[in-house]
Design a protein around this motif. Structure first.
Motif, PDB file in Angstrom:
ATOM      1  N   ALA A  39       0.830  -1.210   0.000  1.00  0.00           N
ATOM      2  CA  ALA A  39       0.000   0.000   0.000  1.00  0.00           C
ATOM      3  C   ALA A  39       0.861   1.256   0.000  1.00  0.00           C
ATOM      4  N   ILE A  40       1.836   1.302   0.881  1.00  0.00           N
ATOM      5  CA  ILE A  40       2.651   2.509   0.978  1.00  0.00           C
ATOM      6  C   ILE A  40       3.604   2.617  -0.208  1.00  0.00           C
ATOM      7  N   TYR A  41       4.043   1.471  -0.749  1.00  0.00           N
ATOM      8  CA  TYR A  41       4.828   1.533  -1.996  1.00  0.00           C
ATOM      9  C   TYR A  41       4.030   2.239  -3.086  1.00  0.00           C
ATOM     10  N   ARG A  42       2.753   1.883  -3.241  1.00  0.00           N
ATOM     11  CA  ARG A  42       1.964   2.470  -4.338  1.00  0.00           C
ATOM     12  C   ARG A  42       1.816   3.986  -4.148  1.00  0.00           C
ATOM     13  N   LEU A  43       1.719   4.438  -2.915  1.00  0.00           N
ATOM     14  CA  LEU A  43       1.655   5.878  -2.652  1.00  0.00           C
ATOM     15  C   LEU A  43       2.999   6.541  -2.947  1.00  0.00           C
ATOM     16  N   ALA A  44       4.079   5.915  -2.488  1.00  0.00           N
ATOM     17  CA  ALA A  44       5.416   6.470  -2.727  1.00  0.00           C
ATOM     18  C   ALA A  44       5.740   6.485  -4.219  1.00  0.00           C
ATOM     19  N   HIS A  45       5.275   5.467  -4.925  1.00  0.00           N
ATOM     20  CA  HIS A  45       5.541   5.382  -6.369  1.00  0.00           C
ATOM     21  C   HIS A  45       4.890   6.532  -7.119  1.00  0.00           C
ATOM     22  N   GLN A  46       3.709   6.948  -6.665  1.00  0.00           N
ATOM     23  CA  GLN A  46       3.043   8.090  -7.302  1.00  0.00           C
ATOM     24  C   GLN A  46       3.875   9.350  -7.131  1.00  0.00           C
ATOM     25  N   LEU A  47       4.424   9.556  -5.942  1.00  0.00           N
ATOM     26  CA  LEU A  47       5.292  10.711  -5.713  1.00  0.00           C
ATOM     27  C   LEU A  47       6.585  10.587  -6.515  1.00  0.00           C
ATOM     28  N   TRP A  48       7.088   9.367  -6.656  1.00  0.00           N
ATOM     29  CA  TRP A  48       8.294   9.128  -7.456  1.00  0.00           C
ATOM     30  C   TRP A  48       8.039   9.511  -8.914  1.00  0.00           C
ATOM     31  N   LYS A  49       6.873   9.142  -9.434  1.00  0.00           N
ATOM     32  CA  LYS A  49       6.540   9.479 -10.825  1.00  0.00           C
ATOM     33  C   LYS A  49       6.438  10.991 -11.020  1.00  0.00           C
ATOM     34  N   SER A  50       6.092  11.702  -9.950  1.00  0.00           N
ATOM     35  CA  SER A  50       6.034  13.163 -10.011  1.00  0.00           C
ATOM     36  C   SER A  50       7.397  13.808  -9.790  1.00  0.00           C
ATOM     37  N   LYS A  51       8.426  12.949  -9.695  1.00  0.00           N
ATOM     38  CA  LYS A  51       9.825  13.399  -9.553  1.00  0.00           C
ATOM     39  C   LYS A  51      10.058  14.186  -8.263  1.00  0.00           C
ATOM     40  N   VAL A  52       9.351  13.794  -7.215  1.00  0.00           N
ATOM     41  CA  VAL A  52       9.588  14.400  -5.907  1.00  0.00           C
ATOM     42  C   VAL A  52      10.881  13.825  -5.333  1.00  0.00           C
TER      43      VAL A  52
END
Length: 270
Positions: free
Chosen positions: A119-132
């Motif tokens: 669950a938390i990977y999927r949230l972190a991955h979204q931020l990763w895709k936004s280049k945070v």
């Protein structure tokens, strides 16, 4: 005499996201996503909590992004949550269907470290895709410390992903995992070569659909592909591609002898 580690020319370290605030936000958004611990049946209460979560994320990101960048990232993140939640519901269903020990949906939500890590990977991955910068890694390392499961936020993981037990799992940055994949404790999906010069290359393996990887298997290399419907047995070491529908296993020998002929052991204390 100057202090041995003091350097007057040292550049000031720029402000970093607050670690404690980030970890607290992780727990808050997980509880909100699955209505844990509060009465989220009230629509106004649910919306109010969403606003708080947005404010908390903005505060975390403002330390490393401009105000405009922060607002864009937060807007994109919360717009993506409906899709992320649907994927997580499918992950949850996969755990419940595959694991005979899972007695209820609620048990999986509050007691399964594998599901929390996904669950938390999927949230972190979204931020990763936004280049945070920084924050996705901070989030993933919090989950790593809490569950023993290390999933890099840059990895690409398909639908209905199931982690059983989970302790010691490592999934590298450029790993690609298909749909309906099951992974057990101690699995490593890693790189063959660790070099800064190759940091932008694909260094980690690709796992096809409906693959099962049993405990302590190690699969390495960016060119390594595991075909659909393959079963990877425990303790194997793989650095080459495996065709679809393959069964790969480690052959070991167990020897049982009669201990009677052996002399009595010495008794000693360390």
């Amino acid at each position: 005499m100057a202090h041995p580690i003091y350097n007057k020319n040292r550049q000031k370290i720029r402000k970093l996201p607050d670690k404690a605030e980030t970890e607290a936000w992780v727990e808050h958004i997980f509880q909100w996503l699955f209505s844990i611990g509060e009465d989220y049946s009230d629509a106004d209460f649910f919306t109010a909590r969403e606003a708080v979560l947005k404010t908390e994320l903005e505060k975390i990101l403002n330390s490393i992004l401009t105000d405009h960048e922060t607002k864009t990232v937060v807007k994109d993140f919360f717009n993506a949550l409906e899709t992320i939640h649907s994927w997580l519901e499918a992950d949850l269903e996969a755990v419940f269907n595959f694991d005979p020990a899972a007695k209820s949906r609620s048990e999986v939500l509050v007691a399964y470290p594998g599901f929390f890590a996904i669950a938390i990977y999927r949230l972190a991955h979204q931020l990763w895709k936004s280049k945070v910068p920084v924050v996705p890694r901070l989030i993933s390392e919090y989950v790593h410390s809490k569950t023993g499961i290390d999933i890099h936020p840059g990895a690409k993981i398909g639908e209905r992903f199931f982690i059983d037990h989970g302790t010691g799992i490592v999934i590298g940055e450029t790993t690609i995992i298909g749909n309906d994949v099951n992974i057990y404790q101690g699995v490593t999906l890693g790189a063959l070569h660790v070099s800064k010069a190759k940091a932008e290359e694909k260094r980690h393996p690709t796992i096809g659909n409906k693959v099962i990887i049993y405990a302590n298997a190690t699969i390495l290399g960016g060119n390594t592909e595991i075909g659909n419907d393959a079963i990877i047995g425990g303790n194997v070491w793989i650095t080459n591609s495996i065709p679809k529908q393959s069964l790969v296993y480690h052959k070991s020998e167990i020897v049982i002898k009669n201990k009677a002929p052996f002399p009595e052991p010495l008794n000693f204390v360390i």
